[in-house]
Design a protein around this motif. Structure first.
Motif, PDB file in Angstrom:
ATOM      1  N   TYR A  77       0.821  -1.212   0.000  1.00 52.37           N
ATOM      2  CA  TYR A  77       0.000   0.000   0.000  1.00 52.37           C
ATOM      3  C   TYR A  77       0.853   1.259   0.000  1.00 52.37           C
ATOM      4  O   TYR A  77       2.003   1.246   0.421  1.00 52.37           O
ATOM      5  CB  TYR A  77      -0.893   0.028   1.248  1.00 52.37           C
ATOM      6  CG  TYR A  77      -2.070  -0.920   1.167  1.00 52.37           C
ATOM      7  CD1 TYR A  77      -3.151  -0.629   0.347  1.00 52.37           C
ATOM      8  CD2 TYR A  77      -2.085  -2.093   1.916  1.00 52.37           C
ATOM      9  CE1 TYR A  77      -4.234  -1.491   0.272  1.00 52.37           C
ATOM     10  CE2 TYR A  77      -3.163  -2.966   1.839  1.00 52.37           C
ATOM     11  CZ  TYR A  77      -4.236  -2.659   1.020  1.00 52.37           C
ATOM     12  OH  TYR A  77      -5.299  -3.500   0.938  1.00 52.37           O
ATOM     13  N   TYR A  78       0.220   2.349  -0.452  1.00 54.04           N
ATOM     14  CA  TYR A  78       0.830   3.672  -0.250  1.00 54.04           C
ATOM     15  C   TYR A  78      -0.198   4.591   0.379  1.00 54.04           C
ATOM     16  O   TYR A  78      -1.400   4.432   0.175  1.00 54.04           O
ATOM     17  CB  TYR A  78       1.370   4.256  -1.563  1.00 54.04           C
ATOM     18  CG  TYR A  78       0.341   4.576  -2.621  1.00 54.04           C
ATOM     19  CD1 TYR A  78      -0.359   5.792  -2.610  1.00 54.04           C
ATOM     20  CD2 TYR A  78       0.071   3.679  -3.663  1.00 54.04           C
ATOM     21  CE1 TYR A  78      -1.291   6.084  -3.590  1.00 54.04           C
ATOM     22  CE2 TYR A  78      -0.864   3.966  -4.637  1.00 54.04           C
ATOM     23  CZ  TYR A  78      -1.541   5.175  -4.603  1.00 54.04           C
ATOM     24  OH  TYR A  78      -2.477   5.468  -5.566  1.00 54.04           O
ATOM     25  N   TYR A  79       0.291   5.510   1.191  1.00 52.71           N
ATOM     26  CA  TYR A  79      -0.566   6.505   1.825  1.00 52.71           C
ATOM     27  C   TYR A  79      -0.082   7.883   1.389  1.00 52.71           C
ATOM     28  O   TYR A  79       1.037   8.296   1.713  1.00 52.71           O
ATOM     29  CB  TYR A  79      -0.523   6.372   3.355  1.00 52.71           C
ATOM     30  CG  TYR A  79      -1.486   7.307   4.043  1.00 52.71           C
ATOM     31  CD1 TYR A  79      -2.834   6.969   4.191  1.00 52.71           C
ATOM     32  CD2 TYR A  79      -1.065   8.540   4.522  1.00 52.71           C
ATOM     33  CE1 TYR A  79      -3.728   7.836   4.795  1.00 52.71           C
ATOM     34  CE2 TYR A  79      -1.960   9.416   5.130  1.00 52.71           C
ATOM     35  CZ  TYR A  79      -3.283   9.058   5.259  1.00 52.71           C
ATOM     36  OH  TYR A  79      -4.173   9.921   5.853  1.00 52.71           O
ATOM     37  N   ASN A  80      -0.920   8.567   0.637  1.00 55.99           N
ATOM     38  CA  ASN A  80      -0.579   9.884   0.107  1.00 55.99           C
ATOM     39  C   ASN A  80      -1.043  10.944   1.099  1.00 55.99           C
ATOM     40  O   ASN A  80      -2.240  11.172   1.248  1.00 55.99           O
ATOM     41  CB  ASN A  80      -1.251  10.059  -1.268  1.00 55.99           C
ATOM     42  CG  ASN A  80      -1.044  11.452  -1.838  1.00 55.99           C
ATOM     43  OD1 ASN A  80      -0.485  12.347  -1.194  1.00 55.99           O
ATOM     44  ND2 ASN A  80      -1.496  11.652  -3.066  1.00 55.99           N
ATOM     45  N   ASN A  81      -0.100  11.570   1.765  1.00 61.06           N
ATOM     46  CA  ASN A  81      -0.430  12.602   2.745  1.00 61.06           C
ATOM     47  C   ASN A  81      -0.410  13.970   2.081  1.00 61.06           C
ATOM     48  O   ASN A  81       0.645  14.575   1.895  1.00 61.06           O
ATOM     49  CB  ASN A  81       0.571  12.536   3.907  1.00 61.06           C
ATOM     50  CG  ASN A  81       0.298  13.598   4.964  1.00 61.06           C
ATOM     51  OD1 ASN A  81      -0.801  14.147   5.044  1.00 61.06           O
ATOM     52  ND2 ASN A  81       1.312  13.878   5.771  1.00 61.06           N
ATOM     53  N   ARG A  82      -1.570  14.451   1.688  1.00 63.72           N
ATOM     54  CA  ARG A  82      -1.759  15.819   1.180  1.00 63.72           C
ATOM     55  C   ARG A  82      -0.901  16.137  -0.053  1.00 63.72           C
ATOM     56  O   ARG A  82      -0.484  17.286  -0.258  1.00 63.72           O
ATOM     57  CB  ARG A  82      -1.484  16.828   2.296  1.00 63.72           C
ATOM     58  CG  ARG A  82      -2.438  16.671   3.480  1.00 63.72           C
ATOM     59  CD  ARG A  82      -1.994  17.504   4.673  1.00 63.72           C
ATOM     60  NE  ARG A  82      -3.039  17.553   5.689  1.00 63.72           N
ATOM     61  CZ  ARG A  82      -3.149  16.675   6.686  1.00 63.72           C
ATOM     62  NH1 ARG A  82      -2.316  15.655   6.770  1.00 63.72           N
ATOM     63  NH2 ARG A  82      -4.116  16.797   7.560  1.00 63.72           N
ATOM     64  N   ASP A  83      -0.602  15.098  -0.835  1.00 59.68           N
ATOM     65  CA  ASP A  83       0.167  15.267  -2.081  1.00 59.68           C
ATOM     66  C   ASP A  83       1.599  15.758  -1.871  1.00 59.68           C
ATOM     67  O   ASP A  83       2.287  16.125  -2.822  1.00 59.68           O
ATOM     68  CB  ASP A  83      -0.539  16.234  -3.052  1.00 59.68           C
ATOM     69  CG  ASP A  83      -1.841  15.655  -3.569  1.00 59.68           C
ATOM     70  OD1 ASP A  83      -1.956  14.418  -3.660  1.00 59.68           O
ATOM     71  OD2 ASP A  83      -2.760  16.452  -3.877  1.00 59.68           O
ATOM     72  N   LYS A  84       2.078  15.780  -0.597  1.00 56.50           N
ATOM     73  CA  LYS A  84       3.422  16.306  -0.352  1.00 56.50           C
ATOM     74  C   LYS A  84       4.306  15.344   0.442  1.00 56.50           C
ATOM     75  O   LYS A  84       5.494  15.604   0.642  1.00 56.50           O
ATOM     76  CB  LYS A  84       3.331  17.639   0.405  1.00 56.50           C
ATOM     77  CG  LYS A  84       2.635  18.722  -0.402  1.00 56.50           C
ATOM     78  CD  LYS A  84       2.890  20.092   0.156  1.00 56.50           C
ATOM     79  CE  LYS A  84       1.817  20.477   1.132  1.00 56.50           C
ATOM     80  NZ  LYS A  84       1.934  21.891   1.547  1.00 56.50           N
TER      81      LYS A  84
END
Ligand code: MN
Ligand code: MN
Length: 462
Positions: A77-84
């Motif tokens: 999995y990946y977790y994208n935190n606010r695109d940054k």
């Protein structure tokens, strides 16, 4: 035993990757550098690094994670935190309470950010006002081609992606410098004072709207073009994140092409090896995590920096989903804080203590402590953990060295290591030695980049 034999047995001598590895290994490093150069060109800001990294991860079967999802061995999995800020993880076959192997690099780099009200005109030119981000030597940013990257969020929530200056057909931007004929007074100033921050104004136009008789008609001309291209007004700059970065592609340096010159090696030169190492693991024994952090260059603050609660939160979620105690998971986790170090530079030998400074092409750098003035503000990794990592890297044939950032009391710097270690996670700094760190064009050795990749791979598997 003669002296030669005894010295081989007893003395530690640093050797370069070229001395230690085969020609095939060096060829592999040069091939790996091509992928890295492409990543650099695609990812000049943290937002671009997040989207480039997600694209690479999705190709390897990684899926978006949301809190509370059930997890099982083999899941990616990946977790994208606010695109940054991006977290990637792979669930291993071992019990989660054995801990997580974490590599954490940062994907923000020093640059010039536009102020909230950036646009003005003066004396026949229009400019953007900037406020620099991270530690820069300001004189390096004048009289060189620059590009504009970032987002504008309109009042209705529409997000506009901006990238001007990277395509060959694009215009670029520029910061004026004083001509040498009139520079005698400026030349007497210390380097750090010659170009003050408020002089880092970006030249963006000179053609007025209409015949130029109206006041602010050059600024209006610039705005008319921006309105035409993006549908924005001047007020839309109030909710934008726009950055000025060098308009420079990654290039081989040297007749032998052994070096890479590029903007943003710090810290994509560690982010890329950390990322490619986790992407290449399938069905691992250990649970693996790769963190690509934002805001390292300004102190790791904010909800996308390493001081945020997201890392322990994610570990807690993973532990709970697999029936583990999060505190035990953290206590048994191991982390490589992946950040660059300085390479010894003979042109500035005075700044370094040569015996304890990384040498170019001598492999990945393990840094026990960073900080400054008596090891202040550092994670000082334990000898036991370093001993374990030493064994892991030696068994995998990784060429590595130790190093410190410059001579004692000569300055210093920090990394994300102390924030991660603060969660009761074994952490040590490991990364690539860099020449001209934080300059618009930094230099690394291809063989060091590849040894860093090999070090991450060995760490994930150990
Ligand atoms: Mn860094
Ligand atoms: Mn840095």
């Amino acid at each position: 035993m003669n002296a030669k034999e005894l010295s081989e047995k007893l003395l530690y001598r640093k050797k370069s990757v070229y001395q230690r590895k085969t020609e095939q290994d060096v060829d592999n490093a040069f091939a790996y550098a091509k992928g890295y150069a492409a990543y650099l060109d695609a990812a000049k800001t943290e937002r671009e690094a997040v989207s480039a990294s997600i694209a690479m991860a999705e190709k390897q079967g990684f899926l978006p994670y949301t809190f509370g999802m059930p997890l099982k061995a083999g899941d990616k999995y990946y977790y994208n935190n606010r695109d940054k800020n991006l977290y990637l993880f792979v669930i291993g076959s071992d019990p989660i309470e054995c801990g997580i192997r974490i590599s954490a690099a940062h994907i923000d780099s020093p640059r010039l950010d536009l102020k909230a009200c950036p646009l003005y005109e003066d004396s026949g030119m229009s400019f953007f006002k900037t406020h620099y981000y991270g530690g820069i030597r300001k004189y390096q940013w004048v009289a060189t081609p620059l590009a504009l990257h970032g987002v504008i969020v309109k009042a209705d929530g529409t997000v506009l992606n901006v990238c001007v200056g990277e395509d060959e057909a694009d215009p670029v931007f520029y910061i004026n410098d004083l001509l040498p004929h009139l520079g005698h007074e400026t030349d007497k100033k210390p380097l750090g004072e010659a170009i003050p921050g408020e002089k880092l104004n970006i030249l963006i136009g000179s053609r007025p709207y209409g015949d130029g008789t109206e006041s602010e008609s050059i600024k209006l001309g610039t705005l008319a073009l921006l309105h035409e291209k993006y549908g924005i007004t001047e007020e839309d700059f109030l909710s934008a994140e726009l950055s000025i970065v060098p308009a420079l592609k990654a290039r081989d340096i040297g007749f032998d092409r052994s070096l890479i010159g590029a903007y943003g090696h710090d810290d994509r030169v560690c982010a890329y090896p950390a990322l490619t190492a986790i992407l290449n693991e399938s069905a691992p024994k250990n649970t693996l995590m790769c963190v690509l952090a934002d805001k390292e260059e300004t102190g790791s603050e904010g909800n996308t920096g390493m001081k945020s609660a997201l890392l322990p939160d994610l570990i807690t979620e993973i532990a709970k989903a697999l029936g583990g105690n999060p505190a035990v998971v953290r206590a048994n986790s191991k982390c490589l804080s992946a950040d660059v170090s300085c390479a010894f530079d003979p042109n500035f030998a005075d700044a370094f203590e040569k015996r304890n400074t990384p040498l170019l092409s001598c492999g990945v750098v393990l840094t026990k402590y960073t900080g400054s003035r008596g090891k202040s503000s550092t994670n000082d990794a334990g000898a036991e953990y370093i001993g374990w990592l030493r064994r892991v890297m030696d068994e995998a044939g990784v060429v590595w060295q130790t190093g410190e950032l410059g001579k004692v009391d000569g300055g210093g710097g920090g990394t994300v290591a102390k924030y991660i270690a603060g969660h009761n996670i074994e952490t040590v700094d490991l990364g690539v030695p860099v020449i001209s760190m934080h300059a618009p064009c930094e230099v690394v050795s291809k063989v060091d980049v590849y040894e860093t990749y090999l070090a991450f791979s060995a760490f994930l598997r150990a």
